[in-house]
Design a protein around this motif. Structure first.
Motif, PDB file in Angstrom:
ATOM      1  N   THR A  21       3.272   5.955  -6.365  1.00 28.08           N
ATOM      2  CA  THR A  21       3.394   4.526  -6.648  1.00 28.08           C
ATOM      3  C   THR A  21       4.351   3.893  -5.649  1.00 28.08           C
ATOM      4  O   THR A  21       5.400   4.459  -5.330  1.00 28.08           O
ATOM      5  CB  THR A  21       3.924   4.298  -8.081  1.00 28.08           C
ATOM      6  N   TYR A  23       6.466   0.332  -4.957  1.00 27.83           N
ATOM      7  CA  TYR A  23       6.992  -0.885  -5.562  1.00 27.83           C
ATOM      8  C   TYR A  23       7.483  -1.784  -4.437  1.00 27.83           C
ATOM      9  O   TYR A  23       8.384  -1.381  -3.688  1.00 27.83           O
ATOM     10  CB  TYR A  23       8.164  -0.552  -6.490  1.00 27.83           C
ATOM     11  N   SER A  55      -1.255   2.858   1.533  1.00 28.21           N
ATOM     12  CA  SER A  55      -2.034   2.179   0.504  1.00 28.21           C
ATOM     13  C   SER A  55      -2.698   0.941   1.101  1.00 28.21           C
ATOM     14  O   SER A  55      -2.606   0.686   2.306  1.00 28.21           O
ATOM     15  CB  SER A  55      -1.108   1.794  -0.658  1.00 28.21           C
ATOM     16  N   ARG A  59      -5.701  -1.008  -3.942  1.00 28.56           N
ATOM     17  CA  ARG A  59      -4.973  -0.089  -4.814  1.00 28.56           C
ATOM     18  C   ARG A  59      -3.813  -0.768  -5.547  1.00 28.56           C
ATOM     19  O   ARG A  59      -2.997  -0.102  -6.178  1.00 28.56           O
ATOM     20  CB  ARG A  59      -4.485   1.091  -3.988  1.00 28.56           C
ATOM     21  N   LEU A  61      -1.930  -2.307  -8.389  1.00 28.50           N
ATOM     22  CA  LEU A  61      -2.018  -2.158  -9.837  1.00 28.50           C
ATOM     23  C   LEU A  61      -1.645  -3.451 -10.555  1.00 28.50           C
ATOM     24  O   LEU A  61      -2.283  -3.840 -11.529  1.00 28.50           O
ATOM     25  CB  LEU A  61      -1.098  -1.028 -10.305  1.00 28.50           C
ATOM     26  N   SER A  62      -0.578  -4.090 -10.069  1.00 28.54           N
ATOM     27  CA  SER A  62      -0.131  -5.332 -10.693  1.00 28.54           C
ATOM     28  C   SER A  62       0.513  -6.235  -9.660  1.00 28.54           C
ATOM     29  O   SER A  62       1.050  -5.773  -8.654  1.00 28.54           O
ATOM     30  CB  SER A  62       0.848  -5.057 -11.838  1.00 28.54           C
ATOM     31  N   ASN A  88     -11.534  -4.757  -7.071  1.00 26.60           N
ATOM     32  CA  ASN A  88     -10.363  -4.015  -7.569  1.00 26.60           C
ATOM     33  C   ASN A  88      -9.218  -4.968  -7.866  1.00 26.60           C
ATOM     34  O   ASN A  88      -8.069  -4.715  -7.474  1.00 26.60           O
ATOM     35  CB  ASN A  88      -9.928  -2.972  -6.536  1.00 26.60           C
ATOM     36  N   PRO A  90      -6.111  -6.676  -9.364  1.00 23.56           N
ATOM     37  CA  PRO A  90      -5.011  -6.103 -10.146  1.00 23.56           C
ATOM     38  C   PRO A  90      -4.734  -6.914 -11.414  1.00 23.56           C
ATOM     39  O   PRO A  90      -5.205  -8.046 -11.552  1.00 23.56           O
ATOM     40  CB  PRO A  90      -3.822  -6.230  -9.184  1.00 23.56           C
ATOM     41  N   ALA A 112       1.670  -0.807  -6.412  1.00 18.96           N
ATOM     42  CA  ALA A 112       0.373  -0.241  -6.015  1.00 18.96           C
ATOM     43  C   ALA A 112       0.406   1.277  -6.040  1.00 18.96           C
ATOM     44  O   ALA A 112       1.476   1.900  -5.921  1.00 18.96           O
ATOM     45  CB  ALA A 112       0.003  -0.712  -4.608  1.00 18.96           C
ATOM     46  N   ALA A 113      -0.770   1.862  -6.166  1.00 20.47           N
ATOM     47  CA  ALA A 113      -0.925   3.305  -6.020  1.00 20.47           C
ATOM     48  C   ALA A 113      -0.917   3.625  -4.530  1.00 20.47           C
ATOM     49  O   ALA A 113      -1.339   2.808  -3.699  1.00 20.47           O
ATOM     50  CB  ALA A 113      -2.239   3.754  -6.650  1.00 20.47           C
TER      51      ALA A 113
END
Length: 115
Positions: A21, A23, A55, A59, A61-62, A88, A90, A112-113
């Motif tokens: 992950t 950040y 990444s 990818r 995530l939020s 994809n 988020p 993100a991943a």
């Protein structure tokens, strides 16, 4: 598990990678530019940081988006919608907040991943 920091400074890192992950710190554009220009700049910075972390935007995530003025929501969204990977998308939240200086109109934070 190791922690890797990208563009680390004495106060903050632009990105921190832990496990799979990444950040990102809140990204801002050039003070005084329009919401459109600041959003484009920010999304470019996000692309660059995600690439450094292994990444990309597919990818994410939020995303948390702060606007200095919610009346600019549609203006920011026009740029976001052209950039986001619609296959994809988020999880996302947008709110209004006073930013670090009145010249900043947008701030975007993503998680993100990564590899």
């Amino acid at each position: 598990m190791t922690i890797r920091r990208l563009e680390a400074g004495p106060r903050m890192s632009q990105a921190v990678i832990h496990g799979n992950t990444v950040y990102l710190a809140g990204q801002v554009g050039s003070p005084g530019e329009s919401v459109t220009v600041q959003t484009r700049t920010i999304l470019g910075q996000i692309d660059d940081l995600l690439a450094q972390a292994g990444s990309d935007k597919s990818r994410i995530l939020s995303a948390t988006i702060w606007l200095a003025d919610m009346t600019t929501f549609a203006e920011m969204n026009a740029v976001w919608d052209a950039w986001v990977d619609t296959a994809n998308a988020p999880a996302r939240a947008t709110g209004e907040s006073r930013l670090a200086t009145p010249d900043y109109k947008v701030e975007i934070i993503v998680v993100a991943a990564c590899d």
